[in-house]
Design a protein around this motif. Sequence first.
Motif, PDB file in Angstrom:
ATOM      1  N   ASN A  30       0.814  -1.218   0.000  1.00  0.00           N
ATOM      2  CA  ASN A  30       0.000   0.000   0.000  1.00  0.00           C
ATOM      3  C   ASN A  30       0.850   1.273   0.000  1.00  0.00           C
ATOM      4  O   ASN A  30       0.527   2.242  -0.691  1.00  0.00           O
ATOM      5  CB  ASN A  30      -0.895   0.022   1.248  1.00  0.00           C
ATOM      6  N   ALA A  31       1.936   1.259   0.782  1.00  0.00           N
ATOM      7  CA  ALA A  31       2.724   2.479   0.984  1.00  0.00           C
ATOM      8  C   ALA A  31       3.672   2.770  -0.162  1.00  0.00           C
ATOM      9  O   ALA A  31       4.267   3.847  -0.199  1.00  0.00           O
ATOM     10  CB  ALA A  31       3.516   2.375   2.287  1.00  0.00           C
ATOM     11  N   THR A  32       3.812   1.842  -1.093  1.00  0.00           N
ATOM     12  CA  THR A  32       4.780   2.009  -2.179  1.00  0.00           C
ATOM     13  C   THR A  32       4.068   1.969  -3.536  1.00  0.00           C
ATOM     14  O   THR A  32       3.653   3.007  -4.046  1.00  0.00           O
ATOM     15  CB  THR A  32       5.877   0.940  -2.070  1.00  0.00           C
ATOM     16  N   ALA A  33       3.918   0.787  -4.104  1.00  0.00           N
ATOM     17  CA  ALA A  33       3.234   0.701  -5.398  1.00  0.00           C
ATOM     18  C   ALA A  33       1.806   1.238  -5.306  1.00  0.00           C
ATOM     19  O   ALA A  33       1.308   1.906  -6.221  1.00  0.00           O
ATOM     20  CB  ALA A  33       3.226  -0.743  -5.896  1.00  0.00           C
TER      21      ALA A  33
ATOM     22  N   PHE B 165       3.264 -10.616   5.059  1.00  0.00           N
ATOM     23  CA  PHE B 165       3.670  -9.379   4.401  1.00  0.00           C
ATOM     24  C   PHE B 165       4.843  -8.720   5.146  1.00  0.00           C
ATOM     25  O   PHE B 165       5.648  -9.408   5.749  1.00  0.00           O
ATOM     26  CB  PHE B 165       2.471  -8.456   4.200  1.00  0.00           C
ATOM     27  N   TYR B 166       4.936  -7.383   5.122  1.00  0.00           N
ATOM     28  CA  TYR B 166       6.100  -6.689   5.681  1.00  0.00           C
ATOM     29  C   TYR B 166       5.658  -5.525   6.554  1.00  0.00           C
ATOM     30  O   TYR B 166       4.585  -4.945   6.330  1.00  0.00           O
ATOM     31  CB  TYR B 166       7.010  -6.205   4.546  1.00  0.00           C
ATOM     32  N   PRO B 167       6.472  -5.151   7.535  1.00  0.00           N
ATOM     33  CA  PRO B 167       6.009  -4.159   8.517  1.00  0.00           C
ATOM     34  C   PRO B 167       5.812  -2.755   7.967  1.00  0.00           C
ATOM     35  O   PRO B 167       5.041  -1.973   8.534  1.00  0.00           O
ATOM     36  CB  PRO B 167       7.117  -4.174   9.576  1.00  0.00           C
ATOM     37  N   ASP B 168       6.507  -2.409   6.885  1.00  0.00           N
ATOM     38  CA  ASP B 168       6.428  -1.035   6.364  1.00  0.00           C
ATOM     39  C   ASP B 168       5.293  -0.825   5.379  1.00  0.00           C
ATOM     40  O   ASP B 168       5.093   0.285   4.899  1.00  0.00           O
ATOM     41  CB  ASP B 168       7.748  -0.670   5.676  1.00  0.00           C
ATOM     42  N   TRP B 169       4.530  -1.885   5.074  1.00  0.00           N
ATOM     43  CA  TRP B 169       3.536  -1.782   4.018  1.00  0.00           C
ATOM     44  C   TRP B 169       2.305  -0.930   4.321  1.00  0.00           C
ATOM     45  O   TRP B 169       1.753  -0.298   3.423  1.00  0.00           O
ATOM     46  CB  TRP B 169       3.050  -3.183   3.635  1.00  0.00           C
ATOM     47  N   PRO B 170       1.777  -0.920   5.530  1.00  0.00           N
ATOM     48  CA  PRO B 170       0.428  -0.375   5.707  1.00  0.00           C
ATOM     49  C   PRO B 170       0.218   1.063   5.280  1.00  0.00           C
ATOM     50  O   PRO B 170      -0.812   1.388   4.687  1.00  0.00           O
ATOM     51  CB  PRO B 170       0.183  -0.550   7.214  1.00  0.00           C
ATOM     52  N   VAL B 171       1.166   1.969   5.608  1.00  0.00           N
ATOM     53  CA  VAL B 171       0.906   3.382   5.340  1.00  0.00           C
ATOM     54  C   VAL B 171       2.120   4.062   4.715  1.00  0.00           C
ATOM     55  O   VAL B 171       3.262   3.677   4.989  1.00  0.00           O
ATOM     56  CB  VAL B 171       0.504   4.134   6.636  1.00  0.00           C
ATOM     57  N   PRO B 172       1.899   5.069   3.872  1.00  0.00           N
ATOM     58  CA  PRO B 172       3.015   5.789   3.246  1.00  0.00           C
ATOM     59  C   PRO B 172       3.948   6.409   4.281  1.00  0.00           C
ATOM     60  O   PRO B 172       3.509   6.951   5.299  1.00  0.00           O
ATOM     61  CB  PRO B 172       2.309   6.871   2.423  1.00  0.00           C
ATOM     62  N   GLY B 173       5.244   6.309   4.008  1.00  0.00           N
ATOM     63  CA  GLY B 173       6.233   6.896   4.893  1.00  0.00           C
ATOM     64  C   GLY B 173       6.592   6.057   6.104  1.00  0.00           C
ATOM     65  O   GLY B 173       7.484   6.431   6.877  1.00  0.00           O
ATOM     66  N   PHE B 174       5.932   4.917   6.284  1.00  0.00           N
ATOM     67  CA  PHE B 174       6.148   4.124   7.484  1.00  0.00           C
ATOM     68  C   PHE B 174       7.517   3.441   7.480  1.00  0.00           C
ATOM     69  O   PHE B 174       8.086   3.168   8.543  1.00  0.00           O
ATOM     70  CB  PHE B 174       5.031   3.090   7.641  1.00  0.00           C
ATOM     71  N   TYR B 175       8.039   3.161   6.308  1.00  0.00           N
ATOM     72  CA  TYR B 175       9.381   2.549   6.230  1.00  0.00           C
ATOM     73  C   TYR B 175      10.406   3.450   6.922  1.00  0.00           C
ATOM     74  O   TYR B 175      11.199   2.985   7.752  1.00  0.00           O
ATOM     75  CB  TYR B 175       9.768   2.314   4.769  1.00  0.00           C
TER      76      TYR B 175
END
Length: 430
Positions: A102-105, A385-395
Amino acid sequence: MLTARRRVAAGAVILAGSLLLTSCGGSDGGSSDGRTLKLWHYEGPTSAMGVAWTEAVKEFEATHPGVKVTYEEKSFEQIQKTAQMVLNSSDAPDVMEYNKGNATAGLLSTQGLLTDLTAEATKRGWDKKLSAGVRTTSRYDAQGVMGSGKWYGVPNYAEYTKVFYNKDLFAKYKIAEPRTLDELTAAMDVFVENKVTPLANAGAEYMAQQYLYQLALSRADRSWVDSYELYQGRTDFHDQAWTYAATTFADWVRKGYLAKTSSGTKAEEAGVSFIRGKAPILFSGSWWYGRFQEEATFDWGSFLWPGSDLTLGSGGNLWVVPEHAKNKELAYDFIDITMSRKIQNLLGNRGGVPVAADPGAVTDPKSKQLIADFNTLSARDGLAFYPDWPVPGFYDVLVSETQKLITGGEQPDAYLDALQKAYDKGVPRR
C-alpha cells in the motif's frame, strides 16, 4: 507485497500443488517505437533474480533485433526515495522493479505515476500464471490498497524470510541446529560468551525492523495481521505482540545478540558479514539465497523462524511500467520474457522462488529446500507481508525509530508510541 472488506489468504501457491505450471510466454519479437529499453532494478548480479534478469535481457535483445537494453543499477534505497520524483519526469525508465504494498506501489498508483497493466495481464496470461496469493500485490484499488482493482505491477518471483546459519561456526562452538526459540536463544548465548556477535543486522535499512516484526508475529495470528495490514480492526502497538517484540529486541541488544553499532549498518554490509563468515546467524529474505550459494565458502543451512506459524513474505517485488515510459510495448515484452518457463526455471535453480516454472526443472538440492519451506508456509497461510507496508512513509519511521531502540536512545514504550502515531496518521478512511 487485499482490502479491508475482504480477507485474502497470504499463502502463494508454489510447486507440488503450489508452483504454477505455465507455458513459455516469451516475446516473438514485436515492434517498437524506439530502439532502447531503459531498465531499472536493484537485484545483485549474483542473486537468483539478478542472474535471471541478466538472461532475460539477452533473450529480449535476441528476440528484438536492433533494440538495446540500457540497464541502470539502482539500490533499493535509491528507488524507494526518488521514485516519485523520477517517475514524474521525462527521465522515467520503461520498466522498473519496485516495492509492493500500500505504501509504495499502491501510493504511486493513486498518484497516476504507474501504467494500468490490466489489459496486458489478461492478454498475455499473467493473471493465470500467478496464484491468488501472489496476485495480491499486483492489484490496487482507488485508495491504493492492495488485493483488488487494477493491475499496476507484475510479481515474477515469491519471497519469504528465514534464519540462515553458518554450520561451520555452529560446529566450532558445538552448537546444534536450533529447533525452538529457546534453543536459538541458547545458541546466541554461547556465541556471546565467546565474544562473537550472533546476529547480522542492518539498522539503517529494512533488516532491523524485520527482526522486530518477526518477534511480534511469533505472538500474533492471522486476524492480527489482517488488522495491521488490511485495516480490519484497530491496531494497538501496545498490545501483547508488539510489546513483546519491542522489549525482546531491546533486551537482545543489551545481551549482545545485536550490536549497537549495527544501527548505522546497511543490508549489504550485514549480508557480506554473513558471507565472509563473521556473523553466524542472519535472519532475512529468500532473496539472499542464491547469493549465499554463489559466494559463501563455508557450509551453511537455513530454517524457518522457530515457534512461529507466521513470517514475513509475499509475492516478490513488482515489475512496474511508469506512466511516462517512452517504450511501453517493449516493457510489456520484457516482463513477458521474465515470466517464461526458461527464465523462471533458471531463477528456481539459482536459489529463487519461481512463480511460473516447470517443477521437474528445479534440481538443485538447496533450491528444493527453499521451495519446500515456502510450501510449508503457504500450506499454513503463514505469509504476513512486511512491517512497512500499511501506510506511506512508514518505512522511514520504522528505520529511524528502530535505530533509536538499537542505540538505547529510546525505550520500548516510547518506540511503540512513535509507531502508533505514524500508523494512525497514515491509515486511510475506509
